[in-house]
Scaffold this motif. Structure first.
Motif: not given
Length: 567
Positions: A205-224
């Protein structure tokens, strides 16, 4: 400055009257996954806290905070370092128990004794630091504790691998799931953690994301962002913690701002100006400021001499993007920006404490080997770190020993240390910095925070540096000690030392700097000089948005971009 006890601003479902979202479409953004058709008022509350208070010895981490996560809503949680974001998340997910206040989940009062209890109830968390088991296979990490089994209880590895591959394909990750997790890149590990968190509970019901893009590439950010869109469409409440303003405005519906453990604002994000959001986070009332862009520094400040420090094109994956700056003798250059903008990383890179992928550093015209702290120290660069307790002082050693620590090689001959020279240096800096201690032999851990900071400063001044990097030099010390440190910085500059100053205190940064280099998402977005060194101009630079059609990478690349054009 806003008063510390000002009532929080409320809009939409938590305030009287008015629609939860302003009329009209959201700003165009290729990555915008928000649904502008429905409002927060129509979305049921899934997780709610009221009057939440959490205390630690000597610290009031949360002070009567209210927070509501709603089904199908992406709720941004923002604030500077020490605002209380992490504490709130840990209370929501069962890591901490509140001292006061109520927590309701699915409309009923709730209490999670452990993170596992919260996860089993349907609350999943994705932490900034990957919290998986590096030596275990990717597949085992994904389904740990939920492995498919054969009759007799043995793990069905064929099915385990097939299900893991299918799960990861949904996140754009194609890897051999039999490999140890540690063999993957950090970004891929983060996507594995995301896939596990979302699928961990039978009902999420709830997903908490703490700085989820800090280690991601741009393509991975788009996926996120695509995953967030699917979660939103499925009615999952997403709590999104990030310091990147572009991301917040791309994916979030609502924002809650914490400052010093208190709630200062909650409401729709689409109707909140970026400059206003920054001012709420920093606690500065800036008035109406128009985004007119910044003029890059081209004048001649300080002594007019050649730069004592020149950093060019400093680049480190996910952290720094072509950062360039100069410091002249007798000049204080401030580094401005929000938490996570790359200020500390820039200082550490210059001091050799952070390896670089690219970049060049020179001191007084001589090149300095990057990624080497000894080379930086020999060149005349000294760093006063942000966290003096874990990266600076040695609490079990005396004031005398802490001051002399770095300079021991200079005060020895043929391997024998001159006690007389140590005493002379210690006496000089204890007097100059007005360090208050029972004697030079008192343990530094027994001193006040301000005096500990002075001892650490004395250690590096004893090295006779050419450049002094000060990372939050007045954080955690009382007003009197703060004024003394600020005065000392001015005196050091007057003596010809080049100073790079990092401070989250906007007033301190503006009043103490000759120039301010503004960072955002690890890149230089502007530079203030002369009459432009004002709070309004600094806030404008921090809050400026990227132009439509700009690089979709949330961390802009390229040094010296105009604040109004590439922020």
């Amino acid at each position: 400055m806003a008063a510390a006890n000002e009532p929080p601003e409320r809009h939409g479902p938590d305030g009287p009257g008015g629609p939860a979202r302003p009329a009209g479409p959201h700003p165009a953004d290729a990555r915008d996954v928000r649904d502008g058709a429905d409002g927060a008022a129509q979305r049921p509350a899934v997780l709610t806290v009221r009057g939440l208070t959490k205390r630690f010895p000597g610290v009031l981490a949360l002070d009567g905070v209210d927070f509501t996560a709603r089904a199908g809503e992406v709720h941004a949680l923002v604030g500077e370092n020490g605002a209380g974001k992490s504490t709130l998340i840990k209370v929501l997910t069962g890591v901490y128990q509140p001292d006061e206040g109520e927590l309701a989940y699915r409309g009923e009062r709730a209490s999670f004794a452990t993170p596992l209890a919260a996860q089993q109830a349907g609350i999943s968390t994705i932490y900034q630091e990957v919290n998986l088991i590096p030596l275990m296979s990717v597949a085992r990490n994904l389904l740990l504790g939920r492995e498919p089994r054969r009759r007799g209880g043995l793990i069905d590895f064929g099915r385990l691998h097939r299900e893991s591959e299918r799960m990861l394909l949904d996140y754009g990750v194609r890897v051999d799931v039999r490999r140890p997790l540690a063999e993957l890149g950090v970004g891929a590990q983060q996507m594995v953690a995301l896939a596990r968190a979302v699928s961990a509970a039978g009902r999420t019901d709830v997903v908490v994301m703490d700085e989820p893009t800090s280690s991601l590439e741009p393509r991975e950010v788009e996926t996120l962002f695509g995953v967030i869109g699917r979660l939103r469409a499925d009615g999952v409440a997403v709590v999104y913690v990030s310091h990147r303003l572009d991301e917040l405005y791309a994916v979030c519906d609502t924002v809650t701002v914490l400052r010093d453990g208190r709630l200062v604002h909650t409401g729709p994000l689409a109707g909140l100006d970026r400059l206003r959001l920054v001012s709420l986070m920093l606690g500065r009332e800036m008035g109406e400021v128009r985004a007119e862009g910044l003029t890059k520094f081209t004048g001649d400040h300080g002594t007019g001499a050649e730069p004592v420090l020149r950093a060019e094109g400093l680049t480190r994956r996910h952290e720094l993007h072509d950062v360039s700056l100069e410091v002249r003798p007798g000049e204080v250059v401030g580094l401005g920006g929000l938490l996570g903008s790359g200020r500390t990383e820039t200082a550490k890179a210059i001091a050799g404490a952070l390896p670089l992928g690219a970049g060049r550093i020179t001191v007084a015209g001589a090149p300095v080997r990057t990624g080497s702290t000894p080379a930086a120290i020999r060149a005349g660069i000294s760093l006063l770190p942000e966290d003096r307790k874990s990266e600076g002082i040695v609490p079990g050693l005396s004031v005398r020993e802490n001051i002399a620590l770095a300079a021991l090689p200079r005060m020895s001959r043929y391997g024998l240390v001159s006690e007389a020279r140590i005493d002379a240096v210690v006496e000089k800096f204890v007097s100059r910095l007005r360090i208050k201690a029972a004697s030079p032999h008192q343990k530094v851990g027994e001193l006040s925070g301000g005096n500990q900071q002075k001892v650490l400063l004395a250690r590096w001044l004893a090295m006779q540096p050419k450049v002094l990097l000060l990372d939050e030099p007045t954080r955690g010390i009382d007003v009197g000690a703060k004024a003394e440190v600020q005065k000392l910085v001015d005196e050091l500059a007057e003596d010809g030392l080049g100073v790079l100053l990092i401070s989250s205190d906007v007033e301190e940064l503006i009043e103490g700097s000759d120039r301010v280099v503004v960072l955002r998402d690890g890149a230089v977005v502007g530079e203030l000089a002369g009459d432009d060194v004002t709070e309004d101009r600094l806030m404008e630079a921090i809050a400026a948005a990227a132009e439509p059609g700009a690089d979709p990478d949330p961390a802009p690349r390229g040094a010296g971009a105009q604040a109004a054009g590439h922020g």
